[in-house]
Design a protein around this motif. Structure first.
Motif, PDB file in Angstrom:
ATOM      1  N   GLU A 136     -11.074   2.269 -23.503  1.00 14.64           N
ATOM      2  CA  GLU A 136     -11.400   2.563 -24.895  1.00 14.64           C
ATOM      3  C   GLU A 136     -10.670   3.827 -25.336  1.00 14.64           C
ATOM      4  O   GLU A 136     -10.527   4.769 -24.566  1.00 14.64           O
ATOM      5  N   LYS A 137     -10.238   3.846 -26.586  1.00 10.79           N
ATOM      6  CA  LYS A 137      -9.551   5.027 -27.102  1.00 10.79           C
ATOM      7  C   LYS A 137     -10.515   5.863 -27.934  1.00 10.79           C
ATOM      8  O   LYS A 137     -11.391   5.330 -28.625  1.00 10.79           O
ATOM      9  N   ALA A 138     -10.384   7.194 -27.850  1.00 11.80           N
ATOM     10  CA  ALA A 138     -11.232   8.096 -28.626  1.00 11.80           C
ATOM     11  C   ALA A 138     -10.848   8.022 -30.098  1.00 11.80           C
ATOM     12  O   ALA A 138      -9.671   8.036 -30.441  1.00 11.80           O
TER      13      ALA A 138
ATOM     14  N   HIS B 282     -12.692   9.448 -33.895  1.00 10.91           N
ATOM     15  CA  HIS B 282     -13.808   9.997 -34.668  1.00 10.91           C
ATOM     16  C   HIS B 282     -14.198   9.031 -35.785  1.00 10.91           C
ATOM     17  O   HIS B 282     -13.343   8.390 -36.393  1.00 10.91           O
ATOM     18  N   ARG B 283     -15.491   8.965 -36.073  1.00  8.57           N
ATOM     19  CA  ARG B 283     -15.968   8.014 -37.078  1.00  8.57           C
ATOM     20  C   ARG B 283     -15.429   8.309 -38.477  1.00  8.57           C
ATOM     21  O   ARG B 283     -15.398   7.441 -39.343  1.00  8.57           O
ATOM     22  N   ASP B 284     -14.998   9.535 -38.717  1.00 12.12           N
ATOM     23  CA  ASP B 284     -14.428   9.884 -40.022  1.00 12.12           C
ATOM     24  C   ASP B 284     -12.930   9.606 -40.106  1.00 12.12           C
ATOM     25  O   ASP B 284     -12.298   9.913 -41.121  1.00 12.12           O
ATOM     26  N   SER B 285     -12.368   9.064 -39.023  1.00 13.05           N
ATOM     27  CA  SER B 285     -10.909   8.871 -38.966  1.00 13.05           C
ATOM     28  C   SER B 285     -10.492   7.416 -38.850  1.00 13.05           C
ATOM     29  O   SER B 285      -9.326   7.126 -38.588  1.00 13.05           O
ATOM     30  N   PHE B 286     -11.427   6.498 -39.038  1.00 15.27           N
ATOM     31  CA  PHE B 286     -11.088   5.086 -38.914  1.00 15.27           C
ATOM     32  C   PHE B 286      -9.957   4.730 -39.870  1.00 15.27           C
ATOM     33  O   PHE B 286     -10.025   4.976 -41.071  1.00 15.27           O
ATOM     34  N   GLY B 287      -8.904   4.158 -39.326  1.00 12.02           N
ATOM     35  CA  GLY B 287      -7.807   3.687 -40.135  1.00 12.02           C
ATOM     36  C   GLY B 287      -6.835   4.747 -40.598  1.00 12.02           C
ATOM     37  O   GLY B 287      -5.822   4.424 -41.225  1.00 12.02           O
ATOM     38  N   SER B 288      -7.112   6.023 -40.287  1.00 13.66           N
ATOM     39  CA  SER B 288      -6.245   7.089 -40.803  1.00 13.66           C
ATOM     40  C   SER B 288      -5.708   8.032 -39.732  1.00 13.66           C
ATOM     41  O   SER B 288      -4.603   8.563 -39.873  1.00 13.66           O
ATOM     42  N   GLU B 289      -6.459   8.260 -38.678  1.00 20.56           N
ATOM     43  CA  GLU B 289      -6.011   9.165 -37.619  1.00 20.56           C
ATOM     44  C   GLU B 289      -4.728   8.636 -36.984  1.00 20.56           C
ATOM     45  O   GLU B 289      -4.445   7.437 -37.020  1.00 20.56           O
ATOM     46  N   GLY B 290      -3.920   9.539 -36.423  1.00 20.60           N
ATOM     47  CA  GLY B 290      -2.629   9.160 -35.862  1.00 20.60           C
ATOM     48  C   GLY B 290      -2.694   8.052 -34.844  1.00 20.60           C
ATOM     49  O   GLY B 290      -1.721   7.313 -34.655  1.00 20.60           O
ATOM     50  N   GLY B 291      -3.820   7.897 -34.176  1.00 25.70           N
ATOM     51  CA  GLY B 291      -3.987   6.834 -33.192  1.00 25.70           C
ATOM     52  C   GLY B 291      -4.735   5.637 -33.732  1.00 25.70           C
ATOM     53  O   GLY B 291      -5.239   4.808 -32.963  1.00 25.70           O
ATOM     54  N   ASP B 292      -4.792   5.520 -35.062  1.00 24.39           N
ATOM     55  CA  ASP B 292      -5.485   4.375 -35.659  1.00 24.39           C
ATOM     56  C   ASP B 292      -4.906   4.040 -37.026  1.00 24.39           C
ATOM     57  O   ASP B 292      -5.582   3.480 -37.870  1.00 24.39           O
ATOM     58  N   ASN B 293      -3.645   4.395 -37.245  1.00 22.46           N
ATOM     59  CA  ASN B 293      -3.050   4.203 -38.575  1.00 22.46           C
ATOM     60  C   ASN B 293      -1.930   3.170 -38.600  1.00 22.46           C
ATOM     61  O   ASN B 293      -1.220   3.057 -39.595  1.00 22.46           O
TER      62      ASN B 293
ATOM     63  N   ILE C 258      -6.281  14.327 -18.021  1.00 23.04           N
ATOM     64  CA  ILE C 258      -6.731  14.373 -19.420  1.00 23.04           C
ATOM     65  C   ILE C 258      -7.979  13.498 -19.499  1.00 23.04           C
ATOM     66  O   ILE C 258      -7.895  12.278 -19.656  1.00 23.04           O
ATOM     67  N   THR C 259      -9.133  14.115 -19.329  1.00 17.78           N
ATOM     68  CA  THR C 259     -10.369  13.357 -19.228  1.00 17.78           C
ATOM     69  C   THR C 259     -10.813  12.818 -20.581  1.00 17.78           C
ATOM     70  O   THR C 259     -10.482  13.376 -21.626  1.00 17.78           O
ATOM     71  N   PRO C 260     -11.564  11.709 -20.572  1.00 16.24           N
ATOM     72  CA  PRO C 260     -12.019  11.108 -21.840  1.00 16.24           C
ATOM     73  C   PRO C 260     -12.929  12.054 -22.617  1.00 16.24           C
ATOM     74  O   PRO C 260     -13.593  12.926 -22.041  1.00 16.24           O
ATOM     75  N   ILE C 261     -12.956  11.862 -23.924  1.00 12.22           N
ATOM     76  CA  ILE C 261     -13.852  12.625 -24.794  1.00 12.22           C
ATOM     77  C   ILE C 261     -14.684  11.640 -25.611  1.00 12.22           C
ATOM     78  O   ILE C 261     -14.352  10.457 -25.712  1.00 12.22           O
ATOM     79  N   SER C 262     -15.765  12.122 -26.192  1.00 14.85           N
ATOM     80  CA  SER C 262     -16.579  11.270 -27.058  1.00 14.85           C
ATOM     81  C   SER C 262     -15.917  11.158 -28.423  1.00 14.85           C
ATOM     82  O   SER C 262     -15.092  11.997 -28.807  1.00 14.85           O
TER      83      SER C 262
ATOM     84  N   GLY D  76     -11.643   7.538 -24.794  1.00 12.52           N
ATOM     85  CA  GLY D  76     -12.972   7.966 -25.206  1.00 12.52           C
ATOM     86  C   GLY D  76     -13.723   6.829 -25.860  1.00 12.52           C
ATOM     87  O   GLY D  76     -13.192   5.713 -25.999  1.00 12.52           O
ATOM     88  N   SER D  77     -14.957   7.097 -26.290  1.00 11.53           N
ATOM     89  CA  SER D  77     -15.756   6.001 -26.832  1.00 11.53           C
ATOM     90  C   SER D  77     -16.888   6.499 -27.718  1.00 11.53           C
ATOM     91  O   SER D  77     -17.155   7.691 -27.823  1.00 11.53           O
ATOM     92  N   SER D  78     -17.579   5.526 -28.313  1.00  8.83           N
ATOM     93  CA  SER D  78     -18.791   5.792 -29.093  1.00  8.83           C
ATOM     94  C   SER D  78     -20.039   5.657 -28.237  1.00  8.83           C
ATOM     95  O   SER D  78     -21.146   5.871 -28.729  1.00  8.83           O
ATOM     96  N   HIS D  79     -19.894   5.281 -26.982  1.00  5.91           N
ATOM     97  CA  HIS D  79     -21.045   5.141 -26.096  1.00  5.91           C
ATOM     98  C   HIS D  79     -21.522   6.511 -25.623  1.00  5.91           C
ATOM     99  O   HIS D  79     -20.688   7.336 -25.232  1.00  5.91           O
TER     100      HIS D  79
END
Length: 340
Positions: free
Chosen positions: A219-221, A223-234, A262-266, A297-300
């Motif tokens: 799973e990729k990290a 943020h819920r405020d970055s859906f569709g816009s963050e560099g890793g989701d655009n 580089i450990t996962p983050i929430s 990272g994940s939402s879990h």
């Protein structure tokens, strides 16, 4: 005959037929406490079910990668930029001009019962060599997707932007992220399981550290405020190039050659837009990352789901040791680690 007349006392005339106001308030208070105690348990049960659904999706993706190898002789490539038909364009940006350079998430469609989406485009839709365009059907494919590519704990399958393009919540393990550009062929992505398309091919049997000890997809990290816009989701889920939309790194290398995990983050920790600027995240090596970052990272709550190269799925806790995670992410360093 004697008739006995019994007089009723005034207090006997009114009998209790229900709760008093005080009793009713007490009952309501008790119900409120019970609901308060039960709600976290219900939420935890729902999250456990969502996490299991996410694991099942990763398991299907892993099986699809295995079936892809059985058919093609190697694991799917992670994608590439530029035109695969001209000499060494691997450092180009920002997505592939041709069908052959599309992401791993597109390549395995036939093995996750989504061949109808795969067949929407082909090599015949590529532009002529030397043209500046892209495959004529890439947008059509981007506007379709498979529900397998979204984590139920994060979001529903949703399209974004003016093109209504879908995204993917899972990323291939690209191994070590070097100090240069993500497309720097001297440092980044040479030792992962999902390799940059046309840079190299790998089979599961060639993973020196063992397929049960090496991450393939995670799973990729985000943020819920970055859906569709963050560099890793655009970017389009099917054609993001060699990009953080579809690949992530579990190991890093500094300019002096120092390697670290580089450990996962929430998702809550992931970078996001704060006003007019993006927040930053610092990894274990002290490197500061902004809108484009390498984190799994994940939402879990408590950790992240990963599919290992043998097809098994493991939940890795957020407190995982950095060196342990580095070894899990690198496929060929000979430093084997056993997961409990």
């Amino acid at each position: 005959m004697n008739v006995e007349i019994t007089r009723m006392r005034p207090s006997d005339a009114i009998r209790k037929n229900g709760f008093t106001l005080v009793e009713l308030l007490v009952v309501i208070a008790i119900i409120g406490v019970l609901v308060g105690l039960l709600l976290p348990a219900v939420q935890a049960a729902r999250e456990a079910a969502r996490r299991m659904q996410c694991q099942n999706k990763l398991r299907q993706i892993g099986l699809a990668c295995h079936n892809f190898q059985d058919t093609r002789g190697h694991l799917p490539g992670g994608g590439r930029d530029g035109d695969h038909r001209v000499p060494d364009p691997l450092e180009d940006c920002c997505r592939s001009q041709t069908h052959a350079g599309w992401s791993w998430s597109y390549s395995i469609l036939a093995y996750i019962e989504a061949d109808n989406v795969y067949q929407l485009a082909s090599q015949s839709d590529d532009p002529d060599v030397g043209d500046s365009g892209y495959n004529a059907k890439e947008d059509l494919v981007a506007q379709a997707t498979s529900p397998i590519y979204t984590c139920p704990s994060r979001r529903n399958s949703t399209s974004y932007g003016s093109g209504s393009f879908y995204r993917v919540d899972y990323a291939g393990n690209a191994g070590t992220r070097g100090p240069g550009s993500v497309r720097d062929k001297a440092s980044s992505g040479l030792d992962g399981v999902i390799m940059q398309t046309d840079r190299g091919k790998i089979r599961i049997e060639q993973i020196r550290d063992g397929s049960s000890n090496t991450i393939m997809i995670g799973e990729k990290a985000l943020h819920r405020d970055s859906f569709g816009s963050e560099g890793g989701d655009n970017e389009r889920w099917n054609n993001a190039g060699w990009d953080e939309d579809v690949i992530r790194f579990g190991a890093g290398e500094l300019a002096d050659g120092t390697r670290y995990g580089i450990t996962p983050i929430s998702d809550q920790e992931a970078t996001h837009k704060d006003g007019s600027s993006w927040t930053t995240v610092t990894d274990k090596g002290g490197v500061v990352w902004g809108q484009w970052h390498p984190f799994f990272g994940s939402s879990h709550p408590g950790g992240t789901n990963f599919c290992l190269a043998d097809g098994s799925v493991r939940f890795v806790g957020e407190s995982v040791d950095g060196e342990l995670f580095r070894r899990l992410s690198v496929s060929d360093d000979g430093e084997i680690v056993e997961l409990e």
